[in-house]
Design a protein around this motif. Structure first.
Motif, short mmCIF file in Angstrom:
data_model
loop_
_atom_site.label_atom_id
_atom_site.label_comp_id
_atom_site.label_asym_id
_atom_site.label_seq_id
_atom_site.Cartn_x
_atom_site.Cartn_y
_atom_site.Cartn_z
N MET A 1 4.59 9.31 -11.48
CA MET A 1 5.07 8.78 -10.23
C MET A 1 3.87 8.18 -9.51
SD MET A 1 7.05 10.83 -7.18
CE MET A 1 8.13 11.61 -8.34
N SER A 2 4.01 6.97 -9.00
CA SER A 2 2.90 6.32 -8.31
C SER A 2 3.03 6.50 -6.81
CB SER A 2 2.87 4.83 -8.64
OG SER A 2 3.97 4.18 -8.06
N VAL A 3 1.91 6.41 -6.13
CA VAL A 3 1.87 6.55 -4.69
C VAL A 3 1.17 5.33 -4.11
CG1 VAL A 3 1.01 7.92 -2.76
CG2 VAL A 3 1.81 9.06 -4.82
N GLN A 4 1.79 4.70 -3.11
CA GLN A 4 1.18 3.58 -2.41
C GLN A 4 0.51 4.15 -1.16
OE1 GLN A 4 1.33 0.42 -3.60
NE2 GLN A 4 2.47 1.19 -5.33
N THR A 5 -0.76 3.82 -0.96
CA THR A 5 -1.50 4.38 0.15
C THR A 5 -2.26 3.31 0.90
OG1 THR A 5 -1.80 6.41 -1.13
CG2 THR A 5 -3.18 6.15 0.81
N PHE A 6 -2.28 3.37 2.21
CA PHE A 6 -3.08 2.51 3.07
C PHE A 6 -4.26 3.32 3.55
CE2 PHE A 6 -4.19 -0.70 5.95
CZ PHE A 6 -4.48 -0.13 7.17
N VAL A 7 -5.46 2.83 3.33
CA VAL A 7 -6.65 3.58 3.70
C VAL A 7 -7.53 2.76 4.63
CG1 VAL A 7 -8.66 4.84 2.83
CG2 VAL A 7 -6.59 4.71 1.45
N PRO A 8 -7.40 2.92 5.95
CA PRO A 8 -8.29 2.20 6.86
C PRO A 8 -9.60 2.96 6.98
CG PRO A 8 -6.69 3.42 8.12
CD PRO A 8 -6.40 3.67 6.66
N GLY A 9 -10.70 2.28 6.77
CA GLY A 9 -11.99 2.95 6.82
C GLY A 9 -12.08 3.99 5.74
N ALA A 11 -10.69 7.23 6.20
CA ALA A 11 -9.74 8.30 6.48
C ALA A 11 -8.38 7.98 5.87
CB ALA A 11 -9.59 8.49 7.98
N ARG A 12 -7.95 8.81 4.92
CA ARG A 12 -6.63 8.64 4.32
C ARG A 12 -5.59 8.96 5.37
NH1 ARG A 12 -3.58 12.50 0.73
NH2 ARG A 12 -1.77 11.27 0.22
N GLN A 13 -4.62 8.07 5.53
CA GLN A 13 -3.61 8.26 6.56
C GLN A 13 -2.35 8.89 5.98
OE1 GLN A 13 -4.35 7.67 9.86
NE2 GLN A 13 -6.37 7.38 9.02
N VAL A 14 -1.33 8.10 5.75
CA VAL A 14 -0.04 8.59 5.26
C VAL A 14 0.33 7.80 4.02
CG1 VAL A 14 2.39 8.91 5.85
CG2 VAL A 14 0.66 9.13 7.63
N SER A 15 0.94 8.46 3.04
CA SER A 15 1.36 7.78 1.81
C SER A 15 2.80 8.13 1.49
CB SER A 15 0.45 8.17 0.64
OG SER A 15 0.55 9.55 0.37
N MET A 16 3.39 7.34 0.59
CA MET A 16 4.76 7.58 0.13
C MET A 16 4.80 7.51 -1.38
SD MET A 16 7.29 5.31 2.51
CE MET A 16 8.18 6.13 3.79
N THR A 17 5.64 8.35 -1.96
CA THR A 17 5.88 8.22 -3.39
C THR A 17 6.71 6.95 -3.61
OG1 THR A 17 7.96 9.45 -3.32
CG2 THR A 17 5.92 10.74 -3.70
N ARG A 66 0.77 0.16 6.60
CA ARG A 66 1.53 -0.69 5.68
C ARG A 66 1.52 -0.03 4.31
NH1 ARG A 66 3.65 -5.15 6.41
NH2 ARG A 66 2.40 -5.68 8.22
N ILE A 67 2.68 0.49 3.92
CA ILE A 67 2.81 1.18 2.65
C ILE A 67 2.94 0.17 1.52
CG2 ILE A 67 4.23 2.80 1.31
CD1 ILE A 67 2.77 4.14 3.64
N ALA A 68 3.81 -0.82 1.70
CA ALA A 68 4.06 -1.86 0.70
C ALA A 68 4.83 -2.97 1.40
CB ALA A 68 4.88 -1.29 -0.47
N ASP A 69 5.11 -4.07 0.67
CA ASP A 69 5.91 -5.14 1.25
C ASP A 69 7.24 -4.56 1.72
OD1 ASP A 69 4.02 -7.10 0.83
OD2 ASP A 69 4.88 -7.76 -1.07
N GLY A 70 7.57 -4.80 2.97
CA GLY A 70 8.84 -4.34 3.51
C GLY A 70 8.86 -2.90 3.97
N VAL A 71 7.72 -2.19 3.86
CA VAL A 71 7.67 -0.79 4.28
C VAL A 71 6.44 -0.56 5.15
CG1 VAL A 71 7.62 1.63 3.56
CG2 VAL A 71 8.79 -0.06 2.14
N VAL A 72 6.70 -0.40 6.45
CA VAL A 72 5.63 -0.12 7.41
C VAL A 72 6.00 1.14 8.16
CG1 VAL A 72 4.36 -0.95 9.43
CG2 VAL A 72 5.12 -2.58 7.69
N LEU A 73 5.04 2.06 8.27
CA LEU A 73 5.23 3.25 9.08
C LEU A 73 4.48 3.04 10.39
CD1 LEU A 73 4.66 6.19 6.59
CD2 LEU A 73 6.81 5.46 7.59
#
Length: 120
Positions: A1-9, A11-17, A66-73
């Motif tokens: 299972m892959s996880v898309q993650t946004f990492v500013p600087g 600090a790991r923020q929030v990810s989704m499977t 921004r998790i992926a195209d069309g998915v923003v938390l």
């Protein structure tokens, strides 16, 4: 299972499977929303509960992940320290389907799983 993650600087923020990402994309498109707001509210016997809401307009204190195209938390500034590092999954248990939160900041959950506590 892959996880898309946004990492500013650094600090790991929030990810989704991948499963959660696909479900979030469907729900965001259906509601014609900008994304989902992840918030933490005082509640329950353990202290806090997660709240997911559709975002029609961003708030001034929102941190956008921004998790992926069309998915923003969208995470408000007060909730961000409590959810930093959280992985969101979408699971099926019997006939129930729901988002599940794996939060490294959580010390424990109440018996019904409705609320959680965090380390100070």
């Amino acid at each position: 299972m892959s996880v898309q993650t946004f990492v500013p600087g650094d600090a790991r923020q929030v990810s989704m499977t991948a499963t959660a990402e696909q479900q979030a994309r469907r729900e965001i498109a259906r509601e014609q929303a900008l994304g989902l707001r992840l918030a933490v509210k005082p509640s329950g016997c353990s202290g806090y509960k997660y709240v997911l809401e559709y975002v029609k307009q961003a708030e001034d204190d929102d941190h956008q992940v921004r998790i992926a195209d069309g998915v923003v938390l969208f995470v408000d500034a007060k909730s961000l320290p409590l959810v930093k590092g959280t992985e969101i999954d979408y699971v099926t248990e019997g006939v129930n389907r729901f988002f599940r939160f794996r939060n490294p900041n959580s010390e424990g959950e109440c018996g019904c799983g409705e609320s959680f506590s965090v380390t100070a």
